[in-house]
Motif scaffolding. Sequence first.
Motif: not given
Length: 278
Positions: A25-28, A78-85, A108-109
């Motif tokens: 949710y933070i990345l979103f 989006l790439a970071a969110m993919t890695l989170e999944r 995020i930084l």
Amino acid sequence: MAANDSFSGEAYLLMKEYFYTTARYILFAVTLLSDSYLLFITDVLLILTHFSITIQVWICLIIFTAVLLYLTVTPVTLAAMTLERYVAICMPLRHGQLCSTQNTVNIILLIHAISSVPGILILSAFFVSASLSFYRQYQFCSVEIFMLYIWQHNLRSGIYQVQFLIMVIIIVFSYIKIMKVAKAASGEDKQSSRKGLRTVALHGFQLLLCLIQLWCPFIEVAILQIDVGLFEIARYLNFLLFYLAPRCLSPLIYGLRDEVYFQALKYYASFGLLKRNI
């Protein structure tokens, strides 16, 4: 009143805190803020161009320093969110540690640091090529005014192509790994893995739209050599189809697929009249 009888204000506050402490949710939220800023700036620049309003190059330079950054923040996120999944499904025991709130802030930084690289290289090439008098000229504010030579166009294209190739590799890698887990899982785990696959596929589609956005300037320049009127039409169509629509629809589609986010959206849309326990 029982906790499961209504969507109480206290429970809603807890749900809001969940949004602030959960990695995805933070990345979103980062993608929403990035897209909102880009939509606002591009709307302003489009209005200026439509009414033939020019500004000094140094002012445009300040604007595009941030634009070049946030143009890349969304695809990198989006790439970071993919890695989170990938971590959530393939390494569930380590998900809480790797995707903690503090680590998410650090990510995020890192996202902003990585996203600043294309802008730094593009603007550095402009700084070594432009004379001091050029900064005082009045121009239509667009990224093309910073491309004084053909090699600068090629440099920008090469930078973005390499960056997006890396992100495509990340998404494909995560999709294959999650697919293997989905085949081996059963019951609720299998359903969760399949949902993860759909999420990663959506990220891939969003990344494709972002890549098309980067191709738009090259298409517009080619059309400009043919006809100015056709160029103006193509520019408006590109703005509506590849800038405005994806940045409005993709986050909404992604958000509606999430049950918690969907319930919160219903709560806000109904001004709290539709109360449900999450």
